[in-house]
Write a protein that holds these residues in place. Sequence first.
Motif, mmCIF file in Angstrom:
data_model
loop_
_atom_site.group_PDB
_atom_site.id
_atom_site.type_symbol
_atom_site.label_atom_id
_atom_site.label_comp_id
_atom_site.label_asym_id
_atom_site.label_seq_id
_atom_site.Cartn_x
_atom_site.Cartn_y
_atom_site.Cartn_z
ATOM 1 N N GLU A 11 0.829 -1.195 0.000
ATOM 2 C CA GLU A 11 0.000 0.000 0.000
ATOM 3 C C GLU A 11 0.865 1.247 0.000
ATOM 4 N N ASP A 12 0.277 2.361 -0.448
ATOM 5 C CA ASP A 12 1.040 3.599 -0.562
ATOM 6 C C ASP A 12 1.545 4.087 0.783
ATOM 7 N N GLY A 13 0.752 3.949 1.821
ATOM 8 C CA GLY A 13 1.147 4.448 3.127
ATOM 9 C C GLY A 13 -0.004 5.168 3.801
ATOM 10 N N LEU A 14 0.343 5.990 4.777
ATOM 11 C CA LEU A 14 -0.648 6.725 5.552
ATOM 12 C C LEU A 14 -0.632 8.190 5.142
ATOM 13 N N ARG A 15 -1.783 8.687 4.673
ATOM 14 C CA ARG A 15 -1.911 10.089 4.288
ATOM 15 C C ARG A 15 -2.399 10.869 5.506
ATOM 16 N N ILE A 16 -1.608 11.839 5.935
ATOM 17 C CA ILE A 16 -1.933 12.592 7.142
ATOM 18 C C ILE A 16 -1.819 14.089 6.901
ATOM 19 N N SER A 17 -2.496 14.816 7.748
ATOM 20 C CA SER A 17 -2.466 16.263 7.691
ATOM 21 C C SER A 17 -1.103 16.789 8.111
ATOM 22 N N LYS A 18 -0.584 17.762 7.390
ATOM 23 C CA LYS A 18 0.689 18.382 7.768
ATOM 24 C C LYS A 18 0.558 19.156 9.074
ATOM 25 N N HIS A 19 -0.657 19.649 9.379
ATOM 26 C CA HIS A 19 -0.872 20.319 10.663
ATOM 27 C C HIS A 19 -0.602 19.350 11.806
ATOM 28 N N TRP A 20 -1.156 18.139 11.666
ATOM 29 C CA TRP A 20 -0.946 17.132 12.702
ATOM 30 C C TRP A 20 0.525 16.751 12.801
ATOM 31 N N LEU A 21 1.167 16.569 11.662
ATOM 32 C CA LEU A 21 2.567 16.167 11.653
ATOM 33 C C LEU A 21 3.445 17.233 12.297
ATOM 34 N N ASP A 22 3.197 18.500 11.962
ATOM 35 C CA ASP A 22 4.021 19.586 12.508
ATOM 36 C C ASP A 22 3.863 19.714 14.015
ATOM 37 N N SER A 23 2.650 19.476 14.514
ATOM 38 C CA SER A 23 2.415 19.637 15.950
ATOM 39 C C SER A 23 2.830 18.410 16.753
ATOM 40 N N THR A 24 2.753 17.222 16.135
ATOM 41 C CA THR A 24 3.044 15.989 16.856
ATOM 42 C C THR A 24 4.470 15.503 16.634
ATOM 43 N N LEU A 25 4.953 15.601 15.410
ATOM 44 C CA LEU A 25 6.303 15.144 15.063
ATOM 45 C C LEU A 25 7.026 16.240 14.299
ATOM 46 N N PRO A 26 7.490 17.273 14.976
ATOM 47 C CA PRO A 26 8.159 18.384 14.282
ATOM 48 C C PRO A 26 9.552 18.001 13.799
ATOM 49 N N ARG A 27 9.584 17.202 12.750
ATOM 50 C CA ARG A 27 10.850 16.757 12.175
ATOM 51 C C ARG A 27 10.670 16.548 10.679
ATOM 52 N N ASP A 28 11.762 16.376 9.971
ATOM 53 C CA ASP A 28 11.709 16.166 8.532
ATOM 54 C C ASP A 28 10.891 14.910 8.228
ATOM 55 N N PRO A 29 9.811 15.029 7.440
ATOM 56 C CA PRO A 29 8.977 13.843 7.173
ATOM 57 C C PRO A 29 9.592 12.873 6.176
ATOM 58 N N ALA A 30 10.603 13.285 5.417
ATOM 59 C CA ALA A 30 11.135 12.444 4.341
ATOM 60 C C ALA A 30 11.613 11.072 4.817
ATOM 61 N N PRO A 31 12.325 10.963 5.951
ATOM 62 C CA PRO A 31 12.787 9.635 6.382
ATOM 63 C C PRO A 31 11.794 8.857 7.234
#
Length: 228
Positions: free
Chosen positions: A114-134
């Motif tokens: 499967e492609d993966g998990l599509r998530i909001s960048k707002h959630w990512l920035d607030s929960t995991l403030p790190r480079d999403p690429a790796p």
Amino acid sequence: MSEAEKQAMRERGERLRQAAQTVGITHAAKAAGLAYTTLRDYMNGQEMKFSAAITLARVCGVSLEWLAYGTGEPQTSATSSLREAGNDDALVKAPARGGYQTVIPWHEAAGISEDGLRISKHWLDSTLPRDPAPLRLLTAAGDAMSPTLKDGDLLIVDTAATTVSGGALYALRLAGETVIRRLDLRFDGGLRILADNDRYPPQDIAPEAAATLGILGEIVWSGGVQHD
């Protein structure tokens, strides 16, 4: 310890309880890589490691200054924006225009197409403030990390974070299998591999073996069915 210090710890524990309840106490423990009992002890006013306070502040979306010292605004600006948008905006299932989403792919070791998990960048920035690429997805298997992780829990691993920080959770390749374990540094440069389930004894790795250990990355988030 003075009475004033004890009172400060009780107040810190109460602020932590308020923050953890907004995201779910079990989720907060999992996302911070803590045993539920450890988080409960912190909330009840026991001494909290500063490194744990940093992680919990990030997980719960509050400022470290407020959580640790009771000063400043409780919420970070990113968290305020996310909550104003509503909880359903945290994980967005449908594609959106304008770059408001990102996809975290499955790690190739998971064997999932499967492609993966599509998530909001707002959630990512607030929960995991790190480079999403790796960032990559894994699924917890077995009971070795119980009660911290349950079989089937979804995990996010930062594949760029392969330098061991004592006590953190890591995805490892051991004997051809992907496993999740805690890693602690030894004074001689080796490592101790730990499971949270007492049924699994710790393993000590000599320095020369530690240098070639297959560390896939640090577990930076976990989620699954609420168990509390």
